[in-house]
Design a protein around this motif. Structure first.
Motif, PDB file in Angstrom:
ATOM      1  N   ALA A  39       1.019  -1.202  -0.063  1.00 45.02           N
ATOM      2  CA  ALA A  39       0.136  -0.070   0.035  1.00 45.02           C
ATOM      3  C   ALA A  39       0.924   1.295   0.091  1.00 45.02           C
ATOM      4  CB  ALA A  39      -1.093  -0.001   1.258  1.00 45.02           C
ATOM      5  N   VAL A  40       2.020   1.165   0.905  1.00 48.00           N
ATOM      6  CA  VAL A  40       2.671   2.640   0.884  1.00 48.00           C
ATOM      7  C   VAL A  40       3.632   2.680  -0.413  1.00 48.00           C
ATOM      8  CG1 VAL A  40       4.668   3.597   1.968  1.00 48.00           C
ATOM      9  CG2 VAL A  40       3.054   2.393   3.332  1.00 48.00           C
ATOM     10  N   ARG A  41       4.017   1.440  -1.058  1.00 45.23           N
ATOM     11  CA  ARG A  41       4.828   1.638  -2.274  1.00 45.23           C
ATOM     12  C   ARG A  41       3.895   2.081  -3.625  1.00 45.23           C
ATOM     13  NH1 ARG A  41       8.542  -3.964  -1.735  1.00 45.23           N
ATOM     14  NH2 ARG A  41      10.007  -2.931  -0.827  1.00 45.23           N
ATOM     15  N   ALA A  42       2.648   2.019  -3.233  1.00 47.80           N
ATOM     16  CA  ALA A  42       1.631   2.473  -4.396  1.00 47.80           C
ATOM     17  C   ALA A  42       1.203   3.794  -4.252  1.00 47.80           C
ATOM     18  CB  ALA A  42       0.312   1.505  -4.425  1.00 47.80           C
ATOM     19  N   VAL A  43       1.535   4.527  -3.550  1.00 51.29           N
ATOM     20  CA  VAL A  43       1.180   6.152  -3.173  1.00 51.29           C
ATOM     21  C   VAL A  43       2.444   7.113  -3.297  1.00 51.29           C
ATOM     22  CG1 VAL A  43       0.327   7.821  -1.545  1.00 51.29           C
ATOM     23  CG2 VAL A  43      -0.548   5.361  -1.534  1.00 51.29           C
ATOM     24  N   ALA A  44       2.373   7.797  -4.547  1.00 53.51           N
ATOM     25  CA  ALA A  44       3.320   8.560  -4.685  1.00 53.51           C
ATOM     26  C   ALA A  44       3.791   9.598  -3.639  1.00 53.51           C
ATOM     27  CB  ALA A  44       2.997   9.332  -6.065  1.00 53.51           C
ATOM     28  N   GLY A  45       4.961  10.160  -3.091  1.00 53.69           N
ATOM     29  CA  GLY A  45       5.340  10.805  -2.292  1.00 53.69           C
ATOM     30  C   GLY A  45       5.405   9.758  -0.913  1.00 53.69           C
ATOM     31  N   ALA A  46       4.903   8.551  -0.796  1.00 52.13           N
ATOM     32  CA  ALA A  46       5.166   7.534   0.463  1.00 52.13           C
ATOM     33  C   ALA A  46       6.002   6.682   0.056  1.00 52.13           C
ATOM     34  CB  ALA A  46       3.832   7.167   1.120  1.00 52.13           C
ATOM     35  N   ASP A  47       6.072   6.404  -1.224  1.00 52.07           N
ATOM     36  CA  ASP A  47       6.906   5.134  -1.527  1.00 52.07           C
ATOM     37  C   ASP A  47       8.258   5.403  -1.415  1.00 52.07           C
ATOM     38  OD1 ASP A  47       6.745   7.238  -3.633  1.00 52.07           O
ATOM     39  OD2 ASP A  47       6.982   5.870  -5.279  1.00 52.07           O
ATOM     40  N   GLY A  48       8.859   6.589  -1.753  1.00 50.40           N
ATOM     41  CA  GLY A  48      10.129   6.870  -1.185  1.00 50.40           C
ATOM     42  C   GLY A  48      10.669   6.688   0.293  1.00 50.40           C
ATOM     43  N   ALA A  49       9.719   6.541   1.119  1.00 57.21           N
ATOM     44  CA  ALA A  49      10.029   6.187   2.551  1.00 57.21           C
ATOM     45  C   ALA A  49      10.363   4.974   2.849  1.00 57.21           C
ATOM     46  CB  ALA A  49       8.800   6.711   3.297  1.00 57.21           C
ATOM     47  N   VAL A  50      10.184   3.971   1.623  1.00 53.53           N
ATOM     48  CA  VAL A  50      10.214   2.466   1.980  1.00 53.53           C
ATOM     49  C   VAL A  50      11.308   2.331   1.285  1.00 53.53           C
ATOM     50  CG1 VAL A  50       9.508   0.348   1.614  1.00 53.53           C
ATOM     51  CG2 VAL A  50       7.679   2.127   2.264  1.00 53.53           C
ATOM     52  N   THR A  51      12.373   1.855   2.174  1.00 47.79           N
ATOM     53  CA  THR A  51      14.034   1.717   1.693  1.00 47.79           C
ATOM     54  C   THR A  51      14.170  -0.126   1.615  1.00 47.79           C
ATOM     55  OG1 THR A  51      14.863   2.176   3.774  1.00 47.79           O
ATOM     56  CG2 THR A  51      14.667   3.776   2.063  1.00 47.79           C
ATOM     57  N   GLY A  52      13.351  -0.697   2.223  1.00 48.83           N
ATOM     58  CA  GLY A  52      13.799  -2.133   2.349  1.00 48.83           C
ATOM     59  C   GLY A  52      12.538  -3.119   2.110  1.00 48.83           C
ATOM     60  N   ASP A  53      12.786  -4.244   2.180  1.00 44.40           N
ATOM     61  CA  ASP A  53      11.695  -5.399   2.191  1.00 44.40           C
ATOM     62  C   ASP A  53      11.299  -5.906   3.754  1.00 44.40           C
ATOM     63  OD1 ASP A  53      11.494  -5.311  -0.577  1.00 44.40           O
ATOM     64  OD2 ASP A  53      13.510  -6.719  -0.642  1.00 44.40           O
ATOM     65  N   LEU A  54      10.305  -6.856   3.860  1.00 44.81           N
ATOM     66  CA  LEU A  54       9.868  -7.227   5.013  1.00 44.81           C
ATOM     67  C   LEU A  54      11.138  -7.789   5.898  1.00 44.81           C
ATOM     68  CD1 LEU A  54       6.479  -8.772   3.970  1.00 44.81           C
ATOM     69  CD2 LEU A  54       6.852  -6.620   4.797  1.00 44.81           C
ATOM     70  N   ASP A  55      10.860  -7.886   7.016  1.00 48.65           N
ATOM     71  CA  ASP A  55      11.908  -8.468   7.978  1.00 48.65           C
ATOM     72  C   ASP A  55      11.237  -9.780   8.372  1.00 48.65           C
ATOM     73  OD1 ASP A  55      13.488  -9.430  10.029  1.00 48.65           O
ATOM     74  OD2 ASP A  55      13.602  -7.377  11.016  1.00 48.65           O
ATOM     75  N   PRO A  56      11.540 -11.014   7.866  1.00 49.67           N
ATOM     76  CA  PRO A  56      10.757 -12.203   8.212  1.00 49.67           C
ATOM     77  C   PRO A  56      10.864 -12.517   9.635  1.00 49.67           C
ATOM     78  CG  PRO A  56      12.106 -12.488   6.234  1.00 49.67           C
ATOM     79  CD  PRO A  56      12.488 -11.276   6.715  1.00 49.67           C
ATOM     80  N   ALA A  57      11.862 -12.260  10.343  1.00 50.62           N
ATOM     81  CA  ALA A  57      11.921 -12.567  11.497  1.00 50.62           C
ATOM     82  C   ALA A  57      11.083 -11.865  12.571  1.00 50.62           C
ATOM     83  CB  ALA A  57      13.345 -12.493  12.470  1.00 50.62           C
ATOM     84  N   ALA A  58      10.911 -10.539  12.217  1.00 52.20           N
ATOM     85  CA  ALA A  58       9.898  -9.627  12.926  1.00 52.20           C
ATOM     86  C   ALA A  58       8.621  -9.962  12.506  1.00 52.20           C
ATOM     87  CB  ALA A  58      10.282  -8.267  12.603  1.00 52.20           C
ATOM     88  N   VAL A  59       8.477 -10.326  11.385  1.00 54.03           N
ATOM     89  CA  VAL A  59       6.952 -10.837  11.109  1.00 54.03           C
ATOM     90  C   VAL A  59       6.480 -12.031  11.926  1.00 54.03           C
ATOM     91  CG1 VAL A  59       5.506 -11.567   9.169  1.00 54.03           C
ATOM     92  CG2 VAL A  59       7.073  -9.632   8.626  1.00 54.03           C
ATOM     93  N   LEU A  60       7.428 -13.018  11.867  1.00 48.10           N
ATOM     94  CA  LEU A  60       6.980 -14.195  12.718  1.00 48.10           C
ATOM     95  C   LEU A  60       7.049 -13.844  14.151  1.00 48.10           C
ATOM     96  CD1 LEU A  60       9.384 -16.770  10.742  1.00 48.10           C
ATOM     97  CD2 LEU A  60       7.065 -16.382  10.410  1.00 48.10           C
ATOM     98  N   ALA A  61       7.813 -12.997  14.720  1.00 47.41           N
ATOM     99  CA  ALA A  61       7.661 -12.684  16.217  1.00 47.41           C
ATOM    100  C   ALA A  61       6.215 -11.824  16.322  1.00 47.41           C
ATOM    101  CB  ALA A  61       8.786 -11.839  16.377  1.00 47.41           C
ATOM    102  N   HIS A  62       5.868 -11.309  15.423  1.00 42.91           N
ATOM    103  CA  HIS A  62       4.521 -10.557  15.845  1.00 42.91           C
ATOM    104  C   HIS A  62       3.390 -11.548  15.551  1.00 42.91           C
ATOM    105  CE1 HIS A  62       1.126  -7.617  15.419  1.00 42.91           C
ATOM    106  NE2 HIS A  62       0.885  -8.309  14.197  1.00 42.91           N
ATOM    107  N   ARG A  63       3.570 -12.460  14.774  1.00 41.66           N
ATOM    108  CA  ARG A  63       2.647 -13.360  14.622  1.00 41.66           C
ATOM    109  C   ARG A  63       2.517 -14.357  15.857  1.00 41.66           C
ATOM    110  NH1 ARG A  63       4.143 -18.436  12.330  1.00 41.66           N
ATOM    111  NH2 ARG A  63       5.630 -17.969  13.867  1.00 41.66           N
ATOM    112  N   ASP A  64       3.731 -14.555  16.530  1.00 44.31           N
ATOM    113  CA  ASP A  64       3.519 -15.080  17.659  1.00 44.31           C
ATOM    114  C   ASP A  64       2.827 -14.566  18.959  1.00 44.31           C
ATOM    115  OD1 ASP A  64       5.368 -17.182  16.483  1.00 44.31           O
ATOM    116  OD2 ASP A  64       6.977 -16.518  17.702  1.00 44.31           O
ATOM    117  N   GLU A  65       3.163 -13.095  18.871  1.00 45.23           N
ATOM    118  CA  GLU A  65       2.393 -12.564  19.804  1.00 45.23           C
ATOM    119  C   GLU A  65       0.768 -12.496  19.592  1.00 45.23           C
ATOM    120  OE1 GLU A  65       3.183 -10.375  22.338  1.00 45.23           O
ATOM    121  OE2 GLU A  65       5.397 -10.921  22.235  1.00 45.23           O
ATOM    122  N   VAL A  66       0.640 -12.483  18.224  1.00 45.78           N
ATOM    123  CA  VAL A  66      -1.006 -12.521  17.885  1.00 45.78           C
ATOM    124  C   VAL A  66      -1.429 -13.760  18.198  1.00 45.78           C
ATOM    125  CG1 VAL A  66      -2.556 -12.680  15.866  1.00 45.78           C
ATOM    126  CG2 VAL A  66      -0.831 -10.640  15.913  1.00 45.78           C
TER     127      VAL A  66
END
Length: 500
Positions: free
Chosen positions: A65-92
């Motif tokens: 969603a961020v990458r699809a919006v001009a002006g916001a896309d430049g704020a994203v400089t990397g990809d997902l952090d799998p370890a952080a995603v899995l850790a958040h999933r554990d919390e959920v």
């Protein structure tokens, strides 16, 4: 009754979302209710399905969603952090600790029995605990089976330690290469999630489309999006053999391109996710002691009473009935069956007349039986079931598809509109793509189905559900003015497409 038998007014088998709701509603007239659970209180949805799967999918949605919006896309400089995603999933998933849900059950005045239940006769069960201890239990009035469903693993994949939805949603590593066998909700959602996390994903579909229960354009949109993100989607593909060799799995895949045209591919992956269907979890409940078929769904009427058994004491709700396959619809059924039981066996009503345990006076449930949309009847199961698939794009639908409406011999009209042509789409993101389509019963001038495909369309579904359940005439919908500029403006455009 012997002292070593525990008696309750109602016994509910399964403490997932469906069982919890059925038990809570059944207890509201003062009935004593016990809930039996062999695993985690909260069930599949909390720990291996709805919640952890959406936690895996959400980060990719936000990033896209961020990458699809001009002006916001430049704020994203990397990809997902799998370890952080899995850790958040554990919390959920509460780290697969059900203490909070146990506290809710006990706080609601319900009795939790840990263990696996089996019938020994009418309203009689034994509950075997993890320690091997056995407890005899009897229900004075009713038993509700809410044991859900379990994944079906084809025999060809049974010996390779294949993932099911449980292993996929609770995985603690991202496999470099993942084969997904199936084309339904679990297959498409997990293909989306693991592709986002960096897996090289191959989806093997026996049929010719994804999401076969939805309108065809929905599955086509999801397939295009998966392919655009590097996922290989193979239709007409069947696994003919599978061998695990250490950390790898070797699959022989037969690809059909015609009645007599078939080629076999050797595919090597790190994990295989089987998402080819689910079956009612009734195989080990002792149903044979009641004259019922173990392993089969429990057919019920709209009161969720099991139709193959006399006596009016056995009920079932959720996946185990074969009527529903979502948490939200199962909870709806749970509310119905809980209210039926609470009213029928209301301890504040004197005596027994309609069977051994029903009140002498006509129950509220019986009085409402002739009302099509009574709270004591699961009427929505027939033609108003909502479903959301959290792929990217999302797919959301309710009620009948065009094909289902025609099969029901309705006078069908179909109205469609491209969501990308709305003003809101321009504001939301560059290049927004999506579609809305509604199915109309011309004879009654009401909606009987609606489908939405696009980013964040899940939140548009309830308006369509209200229109279908309420049987709102299209002439009345004309006066429901959508806000501008929002995606809900599509309702106006659909009506205009109908010449209104």
């Amino acid at each position: 009754m012997a002292d070593d038998v525990s008696e309750f007014d109602v016994v509910v088998l399964g403490a997932g979302a469906v069982g919890e709701n059925a038990a809570d509603r059944a207890s509201r007239t003062g009935l004593q209710v016990a809930v039996v659970e062999p695993e985690l209180v909260g069930g599949e949805c909390s720990y291996w399905a709805c919640m952890p799967s959406k936690a895996l999918l959400r980060p990719g949605d936000v990033l896209a969603a961020v990458r699809a919006v001009a002006g916001a896309d430049g704020a994203v400089t990397g990809d997902l952090d799998p370890a952080a995603v899995l850790a958040h999933r554990d919390e959920v998933a509460a780290h697969w600790d059900d203490a909070e849900q146990v506290a809710w059950v006990e706080g609601a005045g319900l009795t939790l029995l840990r263990g696996h239940a089996r019938f020994t006769g009418p309203r009689a069960l034994v509950v075997e605990g993890a320690d091997g201890g056995v407890r005899a239990v009897r229900a004075r009035h009713a038993v509700v089976v809410a044991t859900g469903s379990e994944a079906v693993v084809p025999e060809v994949l049974a010996g390779v330690r294949a993932w099911t939805s449980r292993e996929a949603t609770s995985a603690h590593r991202v496999p470099p290469r993942l084969a997904v066998v199936g084309g339904g909700v679990v297959a498409t959602e997990m293909a989306t999630a693991f592709a986002d996390l960096g897996s090289d994903v191959t989806v093997l579909v026996r049929g010719e489309r994804l999401l076969p229960a939805a309108e065809s354009f929905a599955g086509e949109a999801v397939a295009r999006a998966l392919v655009a993100r590097g996922v290989r989607v193979a239709f007409g593909a069947s696994v003919t053999s599978a061998v695990r060799d250490g950390d790898e799995v070797h699959l022989d895949v037969a690809h059909r391109s015609g009645p007599r045209d078939e080629r076999v591919e050797r595919l090597t992956v790190d994990e295989v996710l089987v998402a080819t269907g689910r079956r009612a979890a009734t195989a080990d409940l002792g149903l044979e002691t009641l004259g019922l078929v173990p392993g089969a769904p429990l057919a019920v009427d709209d009161r969720l009473q099991v139709t193959a058994l006399d006596g009016g004491w056995l009920f079932a709700a959720g996946d185990v009935t074969g009527r529903t396959a979502t948490t939200h619809q199962g909870k709806y059924d749970a509310r119905v069956v809980g209210d039926v039981i609470a009213a029928r066996f209301d301890p504040r009503a004197a005596g027994t007349a309609d069977g051994p345990d029903a009140p002498r006076r006509p129950s509220r449930a019986a009085e409402a039986a002739a009302t099509p949309w009574s709270r004591y009847r699961a009427t929505a199961d027939e033609a108003a079931v909502p479903q959301v698939v959290f792929t990217r794009p999302q797919v959301a639908w309710v009620g009948r598809t065009e094909a289902q409406a025609r099969d029901a011999n309705l006078d069908v009209g179909v109205l469609g509109y491209e969501l990308g042509d709305l003003a809101a789409a321009t504001v939301t993101a560059g290049g927004y793509e999506g579609r809305a389509q509604v199915v109309v019963d011309r004879a009654r001038d009401v909606l009987v189905g609606a489908t939405f495909v696009g980013s964040d369309v899940a939140d548009m579904l309830h308006a369509a559900t209200v229109a279908v359940v309420g049987e709102v005439p299209l002439s009345r919908l004309w006066h429901a003015v959508p806000s501008y500029p929002t995606l809900s403006e599509v309702w106006l455009r659909l009506l205009e497409a109908d010449g209104r």
